[in-house]
Design a protein around this motif. Sequence first.
Motif, PDB file in Angstrom:
ATOM      1  N   ARG A  60       0.845  -1.197   0.000  1.00 49.52           N
ATOM      2  CA  ARG A  60       0.000   0.000   0.000  1.00 49.52           C
ATOM      3  C   ARG A  60       0.876   1.240   0.000  1.00 49.52           C
ATOM      4  O   ARG A  60       1.847   1.317   0.735  1.00 49.52           O
ATOM      5  CB  ARG A  60      -0.895   0.020   1.233  1.00 49.52           C
ATOM      6  N   LEU A  61       0.507   2.191  -0.807  1.00 51.97           N
ATOM      7  CA  LEU A  61       1.200   3.471  -0.900  1.00 51.97           C
ATOM      8  C   LEU A  61       0.177   4.587  -1.009  1.00 51.97           C
ATOM      9  O   LEU A  61      -0.954   4.351  -1.427  1.00 51.97           O
ATOM     10  CB  LEU A  61       2.062   3.536  -2.162  1.00 51.97           C
ATOM     11  N   ALA A  62       0.620   5.793  -0.680  1.00 56.88           N
ATOM     12  CA  ALA A  62      -0.218   6.969  -0.888  1.00 56.88           C
ATOM     13  C   ALA A  62       0.574   7.983  -1.701  1.00 56.88           C
ATOM     14  O   ALA A  62       1.768   8.170  -1.472  1.00 56.88           O
ATOM     15  CB  ALA A  62      -0.621   7.576   0.451  1.00 56.88           C
ATOM     16  N   PHE A  63      -0.077   8.598  -2.660  1.00 54.85           N
ATOM     17  CA  PHE A  63       0.524   9.666  -3.457  1.00 54.85           C
ATOM     18  C   PHE A  63      -0.284  10.931  -3.233  1.00 54.85           C
ATOM     19  O   PHE A  63      -1.507  10.899  -3.234  1.00 54.85           O
ATOM     20  CB  PHE A  63       0.462   9.341  -4.954  1.00 54.85           C
ATOM     21  N   VAL A  64       0.423  12.024  -3.090  1.00 56.96           N
ATOM     22  CA  VAL A  64      -0.233  13.325  -2.946  1.00 56.96           C
ATOM     23  C   VAL A  64      -0.637  13.824  -4.325  1.00 56.96           C
ATOM     24  O   VAL A  64       0.139  13.761  -5.277  1.00 56.96           O
ATOM     25  CB  VAL A  64       0.720  14.348  -2.281  1.00 56.96           C
ATOM     26  N   VAL A  65      -1.864  14.319  -4.422  1.00 60.30           N
ATOM     27  CA  VAL A  65      -2.313  15.041  -5.601  1.00 60.30           C
ATOM     28  C   VAL A  65      -2.761  16.418  -5.129  1.00 60.30           C
ATOM     29  O   VAL A  65      -2.949  16.645  -3.939  1.00 60.30           O
ATOM     30  CB  VAL A  65      -3.438  14.302  -6.371  1.00 60.30           C
TER      31      VAL A  65
ATOM     32  N   VAL B 213      -2.363   1.882  -4.583  1.00 57.97           N
ATOM     33  CA  VAL B 213      -1.968   3.267  -4.393  1.00 57.97           C
ATOM     34  C   VAL B 213      -3.234   4.076  -4.167  1.00 57.97           C
ATOM     35  O   VAL B 213      -4.201   3.950  -4.919  1.00 57.97           O
ATOM     36  CB  VAL B 213      -1.201   3.813  -5.617  1.00 57.97           C
ATOM     37  N   THR B 214      -3.216   4.878  -3.120  1.00 57.15           N
ATOM     38  CA  THR B 214      -4.319   5.778  -2.827  1.00 57.15           C
ATOM     39  C   THR B 214      -3.870   7.191  -3.147  1.00 57.15           C
ATOM     40  O   THR B 214      -2.785   7.605  -2.731  1.00 57.15           O
ATOM     41  CB  THR B 214      -4.712   5.691  -1.341  1.00 57.15           C
ATOM     42  N   LEU B 215      -4.682   7.920  -3.909  1.00 56.83           N
ATOM     43  CA  LEU B 215      -4.386   9.310  -4.207  1.00 56.83           C
ATOM     44  C   LEU B 215      -4.996  10.172  -3.103  1.00 56.83           C
ATOM     45  O   LEU B 215      -6.183  10.071  -2.818  1.00 56.83           O
ATOM     46  CB  LEU B 215      -4.938   9.701  -5.573  1.00 56.83           C
ATOM     47  N   VAL B 216      -4.161  10.975  -2.463  1.00 55.90           N
ATOM     48  CA  VAL B 216      -4.577  11.797  -1.331  1.00 55.90           C
ATOM     49  C   VAL B 216      -4.453  13.267  -1.712  1.00 55.90           C
ATOM     50  O   VAL B 216      -3.358  13.726  -2.039  1.00 55.90           O
ATOM     51  CB  VAL B 216      -3.703  11.501  -0.086  1.00 55.90           C
ATOM     52  N   ALA B 217      -5.562  13.994  -1.665  1.00 57.94           N
ATOM     53  CA  ALA B 217      -5.530  15.428  -1.965  1.00 57.94           C
ATOM     54  C   ALA B 217      -4.793  16.162  -0.852  1.00 57.94           C
ATOM     55  O   ALA B 217      -5.051  15.937   0.339  1.00 57.94           O
ATOM     56  CB  ALA B 217      -6.944  15.977  -2.108  1.00 57.94           C
TER      57      ALA B 217
ATOM     58  N   ALA C  68       1.033   9.159   3.673  1.00 54.58           N
ATOM     59  CA  ALA C  68       0.954   7.800   4.252  1.00 54.58           C
ATOM     60  C   ALA C  68       0.126   7.808   5.529  1.00 54.58           C
ATOM     61  O   ALA C  68      -0.545   6.820   5.826  1.00 54.58           O
ATOM     62  CB  ALA C  68       2.346   7.251   4.499  1.00 54.58           C
ATOM     63  N   THR C  69       0.161   8.905   6.272  1.00 57.02           N
ATOM     64  CA  THR C  69      -0.642   8.978   7.514  1.00 57.02           C
ATOM     65  C   THR C  69      -2.128   9.099   7.212  1.00 57.02           C
ATOM     66  O   THR C  69      -2.949   8.920   8.106  1.00 57.02           O
ATOM     67  CB  THR C  69      -0.219  10.162   8.406  1.00 57.02           C
ATOM     68  N   GLN C  70      -2.457   9.410   5.979  1.00 57.85           N
ATOM     69  CA  GLN C  70      -3.868   9.596   5.596  1.00 57.85           C
ATOM     70  C   GLN C  70      -4.538   8.298   5.158  1.00 57.85           C
ATOM     71  O   GLN C  70      -5.737   8.271   4.910  1.00 57.85           O
ATOM     72  CB  GLN C  70      -3.973  10.632   4.471  1.00 57.85           C
ATOM     73  N   LEU C  71      -3.781   7.214   5.075  1.00 58.96           N
ATOM     74  CA  LEU C  71      -4.358   5.929   4.649  1.00 58.96           C
ATOM     75  C   LEU C  71      -5.234   5.335   5.731  1.00 58.96           C
ATOM     76  O   LEU C  71      -4.986   5.442   6.893  1.00 58.96           O
ATOM     77  CB  LEU C  71      -3.262   4.932   4.282  1.00 58.96           C
TER      78      LEU C  71
END
Length: 166
Positions: free
Chosen positions: A84-89, A132-136, A163-166
Amino acid sequence: MAKTTGLNAIEMQYLRLSLGLTTEQVATITTTSNEDVLAWEAGEKDAPVPVQKKLLDIDDIIEMQVLNTTDGIEDLFKKEPKRRLAFVVYPTQALYTQYNPEFLSSLPLTELYNTSAWRIKKECKLVLEVDVTLVALDAEAYKAYRAENGLSENRESRAKWAATQL
């Protein structure tokens, strides 16, 4: 002299759509008018070769980002497996401009950066089996996180926040 065929009307429209842009945004980044873009997509006139080249170059830049990022993720996961990963958008052009000045010459609009992130997400899912989760980016929450953790402003700090937003 050989005739250059270039992109036809439907190809111009689908290129724009694949980049996630409106006709107004294409007009802005190609320094043309919205009416010109609509005429190209309706087949009423051909898009100038420099315009086609600019849009295709942007698409190539996005594809290179996808390849480079997924290769980097694959290398990283060989050392430390994650799924699992998070990317900032970036929800606004102002936030994108503030946090990504290095990309403005190659990807001048937040939508292009976010399109890149979307393509990376799909590639990671299909090829690497990584979610991958896209995080605004929430600028205030991000600033508070940096202050609480003594972090400076950089891409790695934004990734840690995401990553803390997952």
